[in-house]
Design a protein around this motif. Sequence first.
Motif, mmCIF file in Angstrom:
data_model
loop_
_atom_site.group_PDB
_atom_site.id
_atom_site.type_symbol
_atom_site.label_atom_id
_atom_site.label_comp_id
_atom_site.label_asym_id
_atom_site.label_seq_id
_atom_site.Cartn_x
_atom_site.Cartn_y
_atom_site.Cartn_z
ATOM 1 N N LEU B 100 -47.047 65.324 -90.591
ATOM 2 C CA LEU B 100 -46.736 64.456 -91.739
ATOM 3 C C LEU B 100 -47.948 63.616 -92.125
ATOM 4 C CD1 LEU B 100 -43.159 62.924 -91.309
ATOM 5 C CD2 LEU B 100 -43.891 64.651 -92.932
ATOM 6 N N SER B 101 -48.597 63.046 -91.109
ATOM 7 C CA SER B 101 -49.741 62.181 -91.421
ATOM 8 C C SER B 101 -50.916 62.996 -91.970
ATOM 9 C CB SER B 101 -50.164 61.367 -90.192
ATOM 10 O OG SER B 101 -50.525 62.240 -89.168
ATOM 11 N N LEU B 102 -51.108 64.228 -91.451
ATOM 12 C CA LEU B 102 -52.182 65.079 -91.958
ATOM 13 C C LEU B 102 -51.887 65.576 -93.368
ATOM 14 C CD1 LEU B 102 -53.028 67.191 -88.773
ATOM 15 C CD2 LEU B 102 -54.395 65.366 -89.798
ATOM 16 N N ALA B 103 -50.598 65.701 -93.681
ATOM 17 C CA ALA B 103 -50.206 66.180 -95.017
ATOM 18 C C ALA B 103 -50.287 65.071 -96.063
ATOM 19 C CB ALA B 103 -48.797 66.752 -94.964
ATOM 20 N N ARG B 104 -50.766 63.924 -95.618
ATOM 21 C CA ARG B 104 -50.970 62.779 -96.517
ATOM 22 C C ARG B 104 -49.703 62.368 -97.278
ATOM 23 N NH1 ARG B 104 -56.522 61.831 -97.270
ATOM 24 N NH2 ARG B 104 -57.793 63.463 -96.361
ATOM 25 N N VAL B 105 -48.588 62.387 -96.544
ATOM 26 C CA VAL B 105 -47.360 61.865 -97.154
ATOM 27 C C VAL B 105 -47.476 60.333 -97.158
ATOM 28 C CG1 VAL B 105 -45.905 63.805 -96.443
ATOM 29 C CG2 VAL B 105 -46.089 61.810 -94.977
ATOM 30 N N PRO B 106 -46.705 59.641 -97.981
ATOM 31 C CA PRO B 106 -46.796 58.169 -97.987
ATOM 32 C C PRO B 106 -46.666 57.581 -96.584
ATOM 33 C CG PRO B 106 -45.390 58.923 -99.757
ATOM 34 C CD PRO B 106 -45.740 60.138 -98.942
ATOM 35 N N LEU B 107 -47.455 56.545 -96.353
ATOM 36 C CA LEU B 107 -47.503 55.944 -95.017
ATOM 37 C C LEU B 107 -46.134 55.486 -94.538
ATOM 38 C CD1 LEU B 107 -49.364 55.042 -92.682
ATOM 39 C CD2 LEU B 107 -49.587 52.841 -93.862
ATOM 40 N N TRP B 108 -45.310 54.964 -95.455
ATOM 41 C CA TRP B 108 -44.011 54.426 -95.033
ATOM 42 C C TRP B 108 -43.122 55.517 -94.438
ATOM 43 C CZ3 TRP B 108 -39.259 55.890 -96.946
ATOM 44 C CH2 TRP B 108 -39.248 56.592 -98.141
ATOM 45 N N ILE B 109 -43.300 56.754 -94.895
ATOM 46 C CA ILE B 109 -42.486 57.855 -94.346
ATOM 47 C C ILE B 109 -42.911 58.138 -92.893
ATOM 48 C CG2 ILE B 109 -41.942 60.327 -94.540
ATOM 49 C CD1 ILE B 109 -42.010 60.015 -97.553
ATOM 50 N N VAL B 110 -44.229 58.150 -92.673
ATOM 51 C CA VAL B 110 -44.746 58.365 -91.310
ATOM 52 C C VAL B 110 -44.284 57.229 -90.395
ATOM 53 C CG1 VAL B 110 -46.812 58.659 -89.893
ATOM 54 C CG2 VAL B 110 -46.759 59.581 -92.211
ATOM 55 N N LEU B 111 -44.383 55.999 -90.906
ATOM 56 C CA LEU B 111 -43.976 54.840 -90.097
ATOM 57 C C LEU B 111 -42.475 54.854 -89.824
ATOM 58 C CD1 LEU B 111 -46.182 51.992 -91.596
ATOM 59 C CD2 LEU B 111 -46.457 53.177 -89.416
ATOM 60 N N LEU B 112 -41.715 55.331 -90.803
ATOM 61 C CA LEU B 112 -40.265 55.441 -90.606
ATOM 62 C C LEU B 112 -39.969 56.439 -89.470
ATOM 63 C CD1 LEU B 112 -37.548 54.466 -91.889
ATOM 64 C CD2 LEU B 112 -37.547 56.605 -93.170
ATOM 65 N N GLY B 113 -40.676 57.561 -89.512
ATOM 66 C CA GLY B 113 -40.515 58.565 -88.452
ATOM 67 C C GLY B 113 -40.903 58.017 -87.094
ATOM 68 N N VAL B 114 -42.034 57.303 -87.045
ATOM 69 C CA VAL B 114 -42.502 56.707 -85.782
ATOM 70 C C VAL B 114 -41.483 55.694 -85.272
ATOM 71 C CG1 VAL B 114 -44.282 55.254 -84.739
ATOM 72 C CG2 VAL B 114 -44.946 57.101 -86.268
ATOM 73 N N SER B 115 -40.943 54.883 -86.191
ATOM 74 C CA SER B 115 -39.990 53.847 -85.754
ATOM 75 C C SER B 115 -38.702 54.473 -85.221
ATOM 76 C CB SER B 115 -39.708 52.844 -86.871
ATOM 77 O OG SER B 115 -39.202 53.515 -87.984
ATOM 78 N N VAL B 116 -38.251 55.565 -85.842
ATOM 79 C CA VAL B 116 -37.057 56.254 -85.335
ATOM 80 C C VAL B 116 -37.322 56.770 -83.914
ATOM 81 C CG1 VAL B 116 -35.620 58.329 -85.622
ATOM 82 C CG2 VAL B 116 -36.086 56.871 -87.580
ATOM 83 N N TYR B 117 -38.520 57.329 -83.737
ATOM 84 C CA TYR B 117 -38.926 57.853 -82.426
ATOM 85 C C TYR B 117 -38.960 56.735 -81.378
ATOM 86 C CZ TYR B 117 -41.879 60.457 -79.130
ATOM 87 O OH TYR B 117 -42.385 61.074 -78.026
ATOM 88 N N VAL B 118 -39.553 55.598 -81.774
ATOM 89 C CA VAL B 118 -39.660 54.461 -80.852
ATOM 90 C C VAL B 118 -38.264 53.903 -80.527
ATOM 91 C CG1 VAL B 118 -40.515 52.085 -80.623
ATOM 92 C CG2 VAL B 118 -42.018 53.867 -81.501
ATOM 93 N N VAL B 119 -37.430 53.766 -81.552
ATOM 94 C CA VAL B 119 -36.074 53.236 -81.341
ATOM 95 C C VAL B 119 -35.305 54.131 -80.356
ATOM 96 C CG1 VAL B 119 -33.820 52.909 -82.462
ATOM 97 C CG2 VAL B 119 -35.861 51.922 -83.486
ATOM 98 N N ASP B 120 -35.482 55.437 -80.507
ATOM 99 C CA ASP B 120 -34.811 56.376 -79.603
ATOM 100 C C ASP B 120 -35.219 56.122 -78.150
ATOM 101 O OD1 ASP B 120 -32.887 58.303 -79.678
ATOM 102 O OD2 ASP B 120 -34.291 59.972 -79.681
ATOM 103 N N TRP B 121 -36.516 55.886 -77.928
ATOM 104 C CA TRP B 121 -36.995 55.596 -76.571
ATOM 105 C C TRP B 121 -36.488 54.242 -76.080
ATOM 106 C CZ3 TRP B 121 -38.339 58.593 -72.884
ATOM 107 C CH2 TRP B 121 -38.971 59.797 -73.142
ATOM 108 N N VAL B 122 -36.429 53.281 -77.000
ATOM 109 C CA VAL B 122 -35.920 51.952 -76.623
ATOM 110 C C VAL B 122 -34.460 52.079 -76.165
ATOM 111 C CG1 VAL B 122 -35.287 49.664 -77.509
ATOM 112 C CG2 VAL B 122 -37.524 50.632 -78.062
#
Lengths: 71, 135
Positions: B100-122
């Motif tokens: 996603l980040s390499l495909a240059r999608v908007p940053l908020w989408i990448v951050l949303l994905g990262v936050s979902v991933y982090v929340v899952d680990w939390v």
Amino acid sequence: MTQLENRVAELRRERDLTQEELADALEVSRQTISSIENGRYNPSLELAFRIAGFFGLAIEEIFIFEEGEGE
Amino acid sequence: MNQKRARDIAGFVLGLVLVLIGIALWEKRAGGVLMGLGAGLMGMCAAQLYLGWVVSKDPKLAKQLRIEEQDERAVYINNFAKAKAFDFLHFLVPPFLLILSLARVPLWIVLLGVSVYVVDWVVYFVFHVKKSREI
């Protein structure tokens, strides 16, 4: 290497019960009884006690723990 | 059982209300979303109410369903499959986020994905700690 064997199938047959009937009495699925009998699944301690209670025997008379040699 | 029935009735009514609001807002974008959500909720609760009704008429079926739901081997298999799915998801998500980040999608989408991933680990660590203290 350790192994847990059991006499559930033997005891069930002695009492002329089907897997379905035993499962019904213990309130578990028939597949659970089948898996226990085939040694594919080790029951929880609670279910082991229920099985022992059903057959009127001690747990160690039904479930036999065999400890192998070394690693 | 009655608590479950009350919850299903409340869900059905809420679904109906959402559908009605959706119809009232038909011209707007939110109308379709509300109708979809409401219809889904209504259908799910109606199915549960029907199942409850069928089960209440047949004690043998009720026992069978209870056994299928609580059977320890079935619970074990279900939990095992969920644990494997969790492992697989966490193997799959990081490369996906990288793509996603390499495909240059908007940053908020990448951050949303990262936050979902982090929340899952939390959530994983919260339950790990909670259960470790319990048993």
